[in-house]
Design an enzyme around this catalytic site. Sequence first.
Site, mmCIF file in Angstrom:
data_model
loop_
_atom_site.group_PDB
_atom_site.id
_atom_site.type_symbol
_atom_site.label_atom_id
_atom_site.label_comp_id
_atom_site.label_asym_id
_atom_site.label_seq_id
_atom_site.Cartn_x
_atom_site.Cartn_y
_atom_site.Cartn_z
ATOM 1 N N ASP A 116 0.805 -1.212 0.000
ATOM 2 C CA ASP A 116 0.000 0.000 0.000
ATOM 3 C C ASP A 116 0.841 1.267 0.000
ATOM 4 O O ASP A 116 0.367 2.339 -0.347
ATOM 5 C CB ASP A 116 -0.943 0.012 1.220
ATOM 6 N N LYS A 117 2.102 1.195 0.385
ATOM 7 C CA LYS A 117 2.930 2.396 0.452
ATOM 8 C C LYS A 117 4.395 1.990 0.516
ATOM 9 O O LYS A 117 4.727 0.831 0.732
ATOM 10 C CB LYS A 117 2.578 3.241 1.670
ATOM 11 N N THR A 118 5.253 2.976 0.361
ATOM 12 C CA THR A 118 6.677 2.735 0.506
ATOM 13 C C THR A 118 6.989 2.369 1.944
ATOM 14 O O THR A 118 6.557 3.032 2.872
ATOM 15 C CB THR A 118 7.466 3.990 0.102
ATOM 16 N N GLU A 199 8.994 13.696 9.171
ATOM 17 C CA GLU A 199 9.307 14.670 10.208
ATOM 18 C C GLU A 199 10.680 14.407 10.816
ATOM 19 O O GLU A 199 11.446 15.334 11.079
ATOM 20 C CB GLU A 199 8.236 14.635 11.306
#
Length: 231
Positions: A116-118, A199
């Site tokens: 779904d994502k890196t 962040e």
Amino acid sequence: VTLVAQGCLALLSSVCFSYNKWYFAGLWYIHVRDDLWLPDIAAYWLTFFTLYSNLMPISLYPTTEFCNAMQSFFIRNDKEMVYYAEDFDKGVPFAARARSSNLCQELGQIKYLFSDKTGTLTQNVMELKRLSIDGQKYGDLVPNEAGFNGKEDLGRARGRSEAGRAIESFLEVLAVAHTVMVNMGENGQLDYEAESPDEQALVKAANDLGWRFASRKGNTLTCSQVPSAAA
């Protein structure tokens, strides 16, 4: 208790069978094996223990856990499941890791893998590579080069009055506008912890460029500016 009772019952059956083995060997319709690689009592104990598992299903729980543990052991020690590359993890071979023994038996049911994502199936490494401050770009995107390479250009620009004020304001925002938590590590260095790797990368970059995020207490953040980084 149930498992002990099953083991005792299997032992009693094994002893009785071994004692009367000569009788069963004389029956034409029963074939008694004589090629066992274990002693008769031990071999027939395993046989009866397996047979009595159907009478006491609760014993399947430790049996399943034992099988899962052994499968995890084989996964961790499988030489065919080791990844090696000179540019990965300093050239150290990376073996497969079984973090949960309860999912080993489900591996054979997998047909498709979705990401779904890196970070799910790849390394989720975030680094500051380039800055754009007041229309001026600092840092170049160089393949296979780690870190921010525009520190010298940024340092020279910080010596100019107008550009310097914009740069300091930009770095100040990076140092204070976040939800990162900071702890003092065992080596005396600050250790930044963040839910978002973005962040964390920005705060570390601000620290390297002279704006050091030191502590957080409630709604109060403490930062220190290193003069030498602005030179």
